[in-house]
Design an enzyme around this catalytic site. Structure first.
Site, PDB file in Angstrom:
ATOM      1  N   GLU A 247       0.869  -1.178   0.000  1.00 39.12           N
ATOM      2  CA  GLU A 247       0.000   0.000   0.000  1.00 39.12           C
ATOM      3  C   GLU A 247       0.899   1.220   0.000  1.00 39.12           C
ATOM      4  OE1 GLU A 247      -1.441   3.216   0.962  1.00 39.12           O
ATOM      5  OE2 GLU A 247      -2.026   2.436   2.923  1.00 39.12           O
ATOM      6  N   CYS A 281      -2.588   8.800   3.766  1.00 42.01           N
ATOM      7  CA  CYS A 281      -2.387   8.255   2.418  1.00 42.01           C
ATOM      8  C   CYS A 281      -3.627   8.423   1.554  1.00 42.01           C
ATOM      9  CB  CYS A 281      -1.987   6.781   2.505  1.00 42.01           C
ATOM     10  SG  CYS A 281      -3.161   5.719   3.360  1.00 42.01           S
TER      11      CYS A 281
END
Length: 501
Positions: A247, A281
């Site tokens: 990720e 994020c």
């Protein structure tokens, strides 16, 4: 005093090399931690093998009982964990409390749903194997390595840790060098409820420690961090065919359609872009606003963003930039946007005073500016006027990243969401998808691959184990050299009869 980096490693009286985690608000030492060597990491993985066998042997019910006990222990020590998160990241008390609440909610979901998602179930055998029983279950991989980030030092890695544990794996966790204490807190509280074996271990240190974990023989490696580092992790794991979950963040867009609730959209944009100092994020970095509502939207964003201030106090709107080098990235993106003809309607370069960055809202920024194309990871927003929501979708999809997105529209929300190339979308809200434990979290493109959270997150840390069992002899058995051509002719007739219409 400004934090520059974790303090220089030093050798303690016991001969182990140690480093300090620092409070980014003050530069004061929070605690000292061991720098785990390659041998230390390999030993952690080795002892995790026996721990994994024990943990898997408890079964779903046994593991759920322990995970529930861990959850309750974390709730009892919630204030302690919040203070530690704030100390190591600098984030406000409320942002840290929100993070802990998410940790507990996801831990509860994973423990509760693992039996149904992963347990053995019957599968229809199909036409040819009608005389067989078929079953499928998802078995734990064994030992899972997790490399976590500093921006959400508990919530993000627990998206892997909690789900890997619920699936029956042992875990070796390497937290960021900026937040090692949070990782050690999680492991220590888990050990209190699972004292028999080191089912959850933490190895602290720098990049070398993470590299050692990639090469230590884990059965899967889950990584959260930058795209550049994610590529290095993949390359390191490829030499041993260790599967990875990666990720790598994003450049998430927010779309404001012509029929949006503009006030709600402005509130969502400001919160989604600035909370946690923009160090999220899946936070909002790009905003595309339909021309019909642009002026109203900008006015509201400016009004809201100007009221926000960073600080080291517990009740500050948001805290400092945790990683000192990130300030340089933020400064370069803002400078590039302004040099390329963009305008700052809130803040500007003068807003960057390490370790704090005040809100910066930019408009008229070219689409090839780094402020639009690269992850800024700071309390900045780039707002762009577009003709309509459809152009907004095209602009949103032009990024190499594809993590999350938000859409504000009274009538077209789901339609626009369906057109976005990304892993997750919130309609008329921001980041709601990350707070739903049953939804998978992850992206496409430069945002990485694999999923944490939800059913996909549980299965991510397992392998499928399929079994067939013959129940009785078949009238037509094509799976033998004694079948004869007549058998095959009958099978072909059945295929045409059943599937050719």
């Amino acid at each position: 005093m400004t934090q520059t980096a974790p303090t220089t490693p030093a050798r303690a009286d016991d001969g182990q090399r140690r480093f300090a985690s620092l409070d980014p608000r003050t530069g004061e030492v929070v605690a000292h931690h061991v720098i785990a060597s390659e041998e230390d990491v390999r030993e952690a993985v080795r002892v995790a093998r026996d721990a994994a066998a024990f943990w898997a042997g408890l079964g779903f019910d046994g593991r759920r009982a322990r995970l529930d006990a861990w959850r309750k222990a974390l709730v009892k020590r919630l204030d302690e964990l919040q203070v530690l998160i704030s100390a190591e990241t600098g984030k406000s008390a409320d942002d840290a409390r929100t993070e802990v609440a998410l940790v507990i909610d996801h831990l509860h979901w994973a423990a509760r749903h693992a039996p149904k998602v992963l347990g053995k179930r019957k599968v229809a055998p199909g036409m040819l194997m009608y005389n067989h029983a078929a079953t499928l279950e998802y078995r734990p991989l064994g030992v899972v390595g997790v490399i976590g980030p500093w921006n959400y030092p508990a919530f993000t890695p627990m998206g892997s840790i909690a789900y890997a544990l619920a699936a029956g794996n042992a875990v070796v966790f390497k937290p960021s060098e900026f937040t090692p204490g949070v990782g050690e807190f999680l492991a220590a509280t888990f050990a209190d409820v699972v004292p028999e074996f080191p089912v959850l271990q933490v190895v602290t240190g720098f990049g070398e420690t993470g590299a050692a974990l990639c090469a230590a023989g884990v059965d899967k490696l889950a990584f959260t961090g930058s795209t550049a580092t994610g590529k290095k992790v993949m390359a390191a794991c490829a030499t041993s065919l260790t599967p990875v979950l990666v990720e790598c963040g994003g450049k998430d867009p927010l779309i404001v359609a012509e029929d949006a609730d503009v006030r709600a959209a402005a509130e969502g944009a400001v919160w989604g872009g600035i909370f946690n100092s923009g160090q999220t994020c899946a936070g909002v970095e790009r905003v595309y606003v339909a021309d019909a509502v642009y002026e109203e939207f900008i006015a509201l964003v400016v009004e809201k963003a100007k009221k926000l201030r960073p600080g080291g106090e517990a009740d500050a709107h948001f805290g400092p930039i945790t990683m000192p080098k990130q300030v340089d990235v933020i400064q370069s993106h803002v400078a590039d946007a302004l040099e390329r003809g963009g305008r700052a309607v809130v803040g500007g370069l003068e807003s960057i005073r390490p370790p704090y960055v005040e809100p910066v809202v930019l408009v008229d920024v070219p689409e090839d500016s780094t402020a639009v194309t690269e992850e800024t990871f700071g309390p900045t927003l780039v707002v762009t006027r577009v003709a309509d929501a459809d152009e907004a979708v095209r602009r949103a999809n032009s990024s190499a990243y594809g993590l999350g997105a938000s859409v504000f529209s009274r009538n077209r929300g789901e339609e626009l969401a369906d057109k976005l190339r990304c892993g997750m979308v919130s309609v008329n809200a921001v980041l709601a998808f990350a707070s739903v434990p049953g939804l998978p979290f992850g992206g496409v493109g430069d945002s990485g691959f694999g999923r944490i959270h939800g059913e996909d997150g549980l299965r991510e840390f397992t392998y499928a184990h399929a079994v067939t069992r013959k129940r009785f002899g078949a009238l037509l058995n094509p799976m033998t050299y004694d079948r004869g051509s007549r058998t095959i002719r009958h099978v072909v007739r059945l295929v045409r009869l059943l599937y050719g219409r």
